[in-house]
Design an enzyme around this catalytic site. Structure first.
Site, mmCIF file in Angstrom:
data_model
loop_
_atom_site.group_PDB
_atom_site.id
_atom_site.type_symbol
_atom_site.label_atom_id
_atom_site.label_comp_id
_atom_site.label_asym_id
_atom_site.label_seq_id
_atom_site.Cartn_x
_atom_site.Cartn_y
_atom_site.Cartn_z
ATOM 1 N NE ARG A 260 -1.686 1.598 3.752
ATOM 2 C CZ ARG A 260 -1.604 1.242 5.033
ATOM 3 N NH1 ARG A 260 -2.311 0.230 5.475
ATOM 4 N NH2 ARG A 260 -0.808 1.886 5.862
ATOM 5 C CG HIS A 264 -5.972 2.378 6.992
ATOM 6 N ND1 HIS A 264 -6.363 1.193 6.412
ATOM 7 C CD2 HIS A 264 -7.029 2.790 7.752
ATOM 8 C CE1 HIS A 264 -7.605 0.902 6.819
ATOM 9 N NE2 HIS A 264 -8.017 1.852 7.610
ATOM 10 C CE1 TYR A 273 1.687 2.121 8.582
ATOM 11 C CE2 TYR A 273 0.646 3.792 9.964
ATOM 12 C CZ TYR A 273 0.678 3.054 8.800
ATOM 13 O OH TYR A 273 -0.288 3.258 7.834
#
Lengths: 363, 337
Positions: A260, A264, A273
């Protein structure tokens, strides 16, 4: 005997791949029928358009036109292959991240985005599109896909069902129950896990200790395969084979290794992260660039072809922009529609209350 | 004519529905060869074949989610949850998907299905076998929730539930499975949502459903011996809720006791009481009282008799309605205190 069964069900030791990142061909496993050049040209065009749709949707979120948009940039090979292997009579069970696959299936982009705009939970007729509502809870729809696949087979058709999920969803109980039910009832369903490496912020190694998410099929008696999810050739080859199996009554599980590129959703800060070096590495593995290099390399794609695909993408984006710039007409009274086939007396009372409130606001 | 048990009536309802409509399928855990742990599906596999009545893997969420998919494919699943507390793994499927599919898709998809839940106590079951879980379901818009209390209702409500275009949670009171009636089962072709007046009376209204209906009727019989005429309403359907029958009765009697086996706190009885005080306040001669199980996890079987609302507990509540306009009433003489 058991060795034999396990061998049949087990995925290959490494992800199936036919194109290297520079677009040159590599020796992939035997037993797969590779897509034709025509199919790949079609895939390229769809990926260009799909990426443009994704970018436009992300922009609409920044403009406040969408409540949220989970980008699937970087996952174009998975999304487009998913749309391409489906026949018109097959069913797709998408998640919130699979808008690109839905648009590529031929659905109206505005209808696809209704959920994310926030004016209705599902902006289209699932029966007409043969697409289930986009699912927000994780993996719950894999059971619906399995039940519907079984019903389709019992109805005497050879239609099949594709259920899309992400890596995080493989930790949910419903995923395991769906694999088990699918195998026991020989349901014509394919589960495609788009392993994009993160469930919001939780990396794969905190999600599963399995050597491959495809191994999760073996224990249920479901044939499984892992594939390079950024290789459009491999994605099409594996999905086609999976659908052959499914139509013969053997469900199939695919783990597609992808990434990705965006966060998100727009509400997520991915820099908390993961580091940019990791993202850069995956940008080098871009599925669209890989296919374009390959097709140009074999003389099957011209500058004109690319420009034409981009123009199609721009037309779609412009149309989407203008249609999404208009505020949707919303009728609060519709809140009471379709709770039950016939409203209860309590709902009729509440509907009257709202009607009175609305009238007072007008006056 | 031989007496029919509630279990047999439910079996007949499934048979007749399967005969009437080949889209009706029965599945769940142990419903096939075994005929269900309570034998509600006895002989269905033998008589209709494994295509119509079949066992599934032991996974409640799987059973309900799979049933939803089959309903999308044109079938009418009737699934069994075996025991109340075993249905909880299916809760997400029921509340997030079964209940909402019609609304989510603005009427394009409906998932007519029946989820049979053998519920409530009084059978000496061990832990996790006796929950009264109806409040979880009635709180979820999109679900219909019904519970039969008589043998004929078991038959006719299940037929109606299967015919209903919406998903129905069918709560079967386990302790009434073996209750008998000497009657011919008949199919009343009416939509769900009608309460039944089981006993007429003018002094107060007892409202009950499912396993509490026989308790309410026994209490009414006992009260009658003392000259108090209690009206007993069997709700039959919790959702849709029959406001009309309830309110008409309470307005006439002016007094009301709601009886439920489930824990009282935030239970379905609280909804009934709230509705009555909103609509019948000026007709009420006394506060509406709830009689319920205690607010405890369902107790071990050897103690369940202390938890379950008894006839005496109902009569005590009736006493608290203070029939002060009747000077010779036993409340004033201290009976049942």
């Amino acid at each position: 005997m058991s060795d034999h069964i396990a061998t049949d069900l087990l995925p290959s030791a490494t992800p199936v791949r036919y194109l290297a990142e520079d677009g040159t061909t590599v020796d992939g496993p035997a037993g797969y029928t590779l897509p034709s050049v025509e199919e790949l040209r079609d895939a390229h065009r769809r990926m260009v358009v799909g990426r443009r749709f994704d970018a436009q949707s992300t922009a609409l979120t920044k403009q406040g036109r969408l409540a949220v948009y989970p980008s699937s940039r970087g996952q174009e090979a998975c999304q487009i292959a998913a749309a391409m292997v489906l026949r018109e009579d097959d069913w797709l069970f998408p998640t919130y991240r699979d808008s690109m696959a839905m648009v590529s299936r031929g659905m109206d982009p505005v209808e696809v985005l209704t959920l994310l705009r926030g004016d209705a939970h599902c902006g289209y007729d699932p029966n007409a599109a043969r697409v289930a509502p986009q699912c927000t809870p994780l993996s719950t729809q894999t059971l619906h896909a399995t039940g519907l696949a079984y019903a389709l087979r019992r109805n005497g058709t050879d239609s099949a069902v594709l259920a899309l999920i992400g890596d995080g969803a493989t930790s949910e109980g419903d995923f395991h129950e769906a694999l088990n039910f699918a195998a026991v009832f020989e349901a014509p369903v394919v589960f495609l896990v788009q392993n994009n490496k993160y469930a919001i912020s939780v990396p794969l190694d905190k999600q599963s200790a399995a050597p491959s998410l495809a191994y999760k099929g073996v224990g249920y008696g479901v044939r499984s395969e892992q594939v390079d999810g950024n290789d459009p050739v491999a994605m099409l080859a594996v999905l086609h084979k999976a659908f052959e199996h499914a139509r013969a009554g053997a469900p199939f599980l695919i783990e597609a290794h992808t990434y990705r590129i965006e966060a998100h959703t727009n509400a997520d800060d991915a820099t908390r992260y993961r580091d940019s070096a990791e993202v850069d590495r995956w940008l080098d593995a871009d599925p669209l660039a890989r296919l374009e290099k390959h097709l140009r390399g074999i003389g099957a794609l011209t500058d004109e072809d690319v420009a034409e695909a981009q123009a199609e993408g721009e037309r779609l984006a412009a149309d989407l922009r203008s249609r999404m710039n208009a505020d949707p007409h919303l009728d609060p009274m519709a809140l009471f529609d379709h709770v039950y086939a016939r409203p209860t007396t309590q709902l009729v009372e509440q509907r009257d209350l709202l009607a009175t409130e609305l009238k007072a606001q007008e006056g | 004519m031989a007496a029919t048990t509630m279990a047999q009536a439910l079996n007949r309802a499934l048979r007749d529905a399967m005969t009437a409509d080949e889209r009706v399928l029965v599945f769940g855990e142990d419903v096939g060869q075994l005929g269900g742990v309570f034998r509600i599906t006895d002989g269905l596999t033998r008589d209709f074949g494994e295509q119509r009545c079949f066992d599934t893997p032991l996974a409640e969420s799987g059973i309900v989610g799979f049933a939803l998919g089959m309903a999308m494919g044109g079938y009418k699943p009737v699934v069994e949850m075996q025991f109340d507390a075993f249905a909880y793994p299916a809760f997400e499927q029921i509340t997030s998907h079964v209940a909402k599919m019609r609304n989510r898709t603005r009427g394009h998809l409906s998932v007519p299905m029946v989820i049979r839940v053998p519920y409530a106590g009084g059978i000496g079951g061990v832990e996790h076998h006796c929950d009264s879980s109806e409040a979880y379901y009635v709180h979820t818009p999109g679900l219909k929730v019904v519970s039969p209390a008589t043998v004929n209702d078991a038959y006719t409500l299940l037929r109606e539930a299967i015919d209903d275009p919406d998903p129905v949670i069918f709560m079967e009171p386990k302790k009434l499975y073996w209750s008998k009636e000497d009657i011919e089962l008949r199919h009343v072709d009416e939509p769900l949502g009608h309460a039944a007046i089981r006993r007429h009376g003018k002094d107060a209204t007892l409202i009950a459903y499912g396993p509490s209906v026989p308790v309410a009727l026994q209490a009414a019989a006992a009260a009658a011996e003392e000259g108090i005429e209690l009206e007993v309403i069997d709700l039959r359907s919790l959702v849709p809720f029959d406001d009309d029958t309830v309110m008409r009765s309470v307005r006439r009697t002016g007094r009301c006791v709601v009886v439920q086996e489930a824990s009282g706190f935030a239970g379905f009885g609280a909804e009934i009481v709230a509705r009555i005080q909103e609509r019948c306040f000026h007709s009420l001669a006394a506060p509406v009282i709830r009689v319920s199980g205690f607010d405890i996890p369902y107790p071990p079987p050897m103690l369940e008799h202390s938890h379950l609302p008894s006839v005496d507990r109902v009569l005590d509540a009736v006493d608290r309605l203070q029939f002060t306009d009747e000077p010779d009433h036993r409340y004033l003489t201290g009976a049942h205190s």
